[in-house]
Design an enzyme around this catalytic site. Structure first.
Site, PDB file in Angstrom:
ATOM      1  N   GLY A  25       0.798  -1.226   0.000  1.00 53.30           N
ATOM      2  CA  GLY A  25       0.000   0.000   0.000  1.00 53.30           C
ATOM      3  C   GLY A  25       0.827   1.270   0.000  1.00 53.30           C
ATOM      4  N   ILE A  27       1.480   3.394   2.376  1.00 54.91           N
ATOM      5  CA  ILE A  27       2.462   3.445   3.471  1.00 54.91           C
ATOM      6  C   ILE A  27       3.398   2.248   3.359  1.00 54.91           C
ATOM      7  CG2 ILE A  27       2.783   3.277   5.975  1.00 54.91           C
ATOM      8  CD1 ILE A  27      -0.037   4.591   6.222  1.00 54.91           C
ATOM      9  N   GLY A  28       2.796   1.078   3.108  1.00 58.28           N
ATOM     10  CA  GLY A  28       3.560  -0.175   3.145  1.00 58.28           C
ATOM     11  C   GLY A  28       4.801  -0.149   2.277  1.00 58.28           C
ATOM     12  N   ARG A 102     -11.371   9.876  10.872  1.00 62.57           N
ATOM     13  CA  ARG A 102     -10.707   8.568  11.045  1.00 62.57           C
ATOM     14  C   ARG A 102     -11.725   7.532  11.528  1.00 62.57           C
ATOM     15  NH1 ARG A 102      -7.222  12.394  12.660  1.00 62.57           N
ATOM     16  NH2 ARG A 102      -5.071  12.442  11.881  1.00 62.57           N
ATOM     17  N   ASN A 109     -11.931  -1.024   8.568  1.00 58.42           N
ATOM     18  CA  ASN A 109     -10.612  -1.406   9.088  1.00 58.42           C
ATOM     19  C   ASN A 109     -10.656  -2.280  10.334  1.00 58.42           C
ATOM     20  OD1 ASN A 109      -9.531  -0.069   6.967  1.00 58.42           O
ATOM     21  ND2 ASN A 109      -8.834   1.731   8.119  1.00 58.42           N
ATOM     22  N   ASP A 165       2.534  12.244  14.804  1.00 53.15           N
ATOM     23  CA  ASP A 165       2.189  13.464  15.551  1.00 53.15           C
ATOM     24  C   ASP A 165       3.438  14.113  16.159  1.00 53.15           C
ATOM     25  OD1 ASP A 165      -0.540  12.966  15.043  1.00 53.15           O
ATOM     26  OD2 ASP A 165      -0.609  11.556  16.728  1.00 53.15           O
ATOM     27  N   ARG A 168       5.411  15.676  13.207  1.00 57.85           N
ATOM     28  CA  ARG A 168       4.780  16.935  12.766  1.00 57.85           C
ATOM     29  C   ARG A 168       5.015  18.049  13.785  1.00 57.85           C
ATOM     30  NH1 ARG A 168      -0.642  13.734  10.957  1.00 57.85           N
ATOM     31  NH2 ARG A 168      -0.234  13.663   8.732  1.00 57.85           N
ATOM     32  N   HIS A 192      -4.524   9.407  18.881  1.00 58.04           N
ATOM     33  CA  HIS A 192      -4.182   9.826  17.514  1.00 58.04           C
ATOM     34  C   HIS A 192      -5.436  10.088  16.694  1.00 58.04           C
ATOM     35  CE1 HIS A 192      -2.207  10.233  13.659  1.00 58.04           C
ATOM     36  NE2 HIS A 192      -3.003   9.298  13.163  1.00 58.04           N
ATOM     37  N   MET A 243       4.246   9.165   6.955  1.00 65.51           N
ATOM     38  CA  MET A 243       3.900   8.051   7.857  1.00 65.51           C
ATOM     39  C   MET A 243       4.923   6.919   7.737  1.00 65.51           C
ATOM     40  SD  MET A 243       2.138   6.897  10.234  1.00 65.51           S
ATOM     41  CE  MET A 243       3.040   5.535  10.947  1.00 65.51           C
TER      42      MET A 243
END
Ligand code: NAD
Ligand code: LMR
Length: 331
Positions: A25, A27-28, A102, A109, A165, A168, A192, A243
């Site tokens: 994915g 991120i993956g 989210r 999910n 977080d 950032r 989060h 991420m």
């Protein structure tokens, strides 16, 4: 061949197998790339359900770093991906589109995390598990429920990743003062998502001098930063590259602790009977067995931070309960 590597490798003190679930994915893939560059990872398994998973594995495996890399596609290959894993990272699941919270990802999910955790409990119940999938505030309790049901729950080996977080916070605060963000450390507590993200600017190291307006403004930006990326990507997903960097940094910290480095501290979310909640994000001391110490909130925080924590706790409690009540665990 893997056995030979284990016997003849002189460059690594231990054999550390890391498995990424959801590795093909957004991120993956970059996360897998960064883990392939980490010398503490000696075996890297990339698991996903999409057809191009073996291609991602083949691609990464051509990189000339000293680790064995392999892809595993679909449930029939998941055992190979997980058996013997010491650390599992789970970024599997759908990301937000503009206009979604989210929490809106929960329905999709929750069952992905539940099903993957069933595999983890079966094939590598002693691994350290790091959950990236949103909503983290609810997916972490879901993962814990599955582990409890399978009688393998260890609160020190299950972590919800909130590192983005922290990353950032350093970036945004440093940009106000024209500082080097790599030199700033700002703890972020509670959870989060939105108002459950509570950066403790008063505990920034080294200290930064910000006006009240600057503090209010930067905290708002940190709390909304995920949405900022979702809007900017205009329907093509949420944060992936920052991420992946954050995930690789957190996994790297866990591995440094596991392989004997002392005083490794990073913030993330764990099972913690704290402030009337069962889970809480805060600074963690990472060691040979995962989380060695949970620090919670520092003794003194500013009045404004105290107000933010008061706003965060009931929202976080609700998010946690939604995960704990997810009644299909393992069915
Ligand atoms: P993506 O859709 O690009 O990738 C998700 C991958 O998961 C896909 O390759 C998909 O095939 C795979 N997948 C789905 N179900 C699976 C299953 N049962 N087994 C194995 N793999 C499965 O999404 P993304 O942008 O990589 O985001 C992934 C998740 O991470 C989202 O839920 C997102 O909200 C979350 N996220 C969390 C943070 C954080 O700070 N914790 C930051 C950014 C994104
Ligand atoms: C983030 O903070 O970027 C992630 O949680 C993804 C999202 O949906 O905002």
């Amino acid at each position: 061949m893997m056995l030979l590597r284990r016997f003849f490798s002189t460059t690594h003190r231990t054999n550390v197998k890391v498995s990424v679930l959801g590795a093909a994915g957004g991120i993956g893939q970059p996360l897998a790339l960064l883990l392939k560059l980490n010398p503490l990872v000696t075996e890297l398994y990339l698991y996903d359900i999409v057809p191009h998973t073996p291609g991602v594995g083949a691609d990464i495996s051509h990189i000339d770093t000293n680790s064995y890399t392999k892809a595993a596609k679909g449930p029939e290959e998941v055992a190979e991906a997980l058996c013997g894993a010491e650390l599992v990272v789970i970024p599997a699941g759908v990301p937000r589109k503009p206009g979604m919270t989210r929490d809106d990802l929960f329905d999709t999910n929750a069952s992905i995390v539940r099903d993957l955790m069933e595999f983890v409990c079966k094939f590598c119940p002693k691994a350290v598990i790091t959950i990236v999938t949103n909503p983290v505030n609810s997916c972490l309790p879901i993962a814990a429920q599955v582990m409890k049901k399978n009688k393998v729950f260890d609160p020190n080996r299950l972590i919800g990743v909130t590192t983005l977080d922290i990353v950032r916070s350093s970036t945004f605060v440093a940009s106000i003062k024209g500082m080097d963000p790599t030199k700033l450390k700002i703890p972020v507590v509670c959870g989060h998502s939105g108002e459950t993200i509570v950066p403790l600017i008063s505990h920034c190291k080294p200290k930064v001098d910000l006006s009240k307006d600057e503090i209010v403004c930067v905290i708002k930006r940190i709390q909304n930063a995920g949405t900022e990326v979702v809007k900017a990507k205009a329907g093509a997903g949420s944060a992936t590259l920052s991420m992946a960097y954050s995930g690789a940094r957190f996994v790297g910290a866990v591995l440094r602790g596991m392989t004997g480095e002392s005083n490794v501290i990073e913030c993330s979310m764990v099972a913690h009977d704290y402030c009337g909640l069962n889970y809480f994000a805060g600074p963690l001391l990472l060691g040979k067995n995962g989380v060695e110490k949970k620090f919670g909130l520092p003794d003194e925080i500013s009045d404004f931070e105290n107000e933010l924590v008061k706003i965060a706790l009931p929202i976080l409690k609700k998010n946690i309960k939604r995960g704990e009540d997810f009644d299909n665990c393992g069915s």
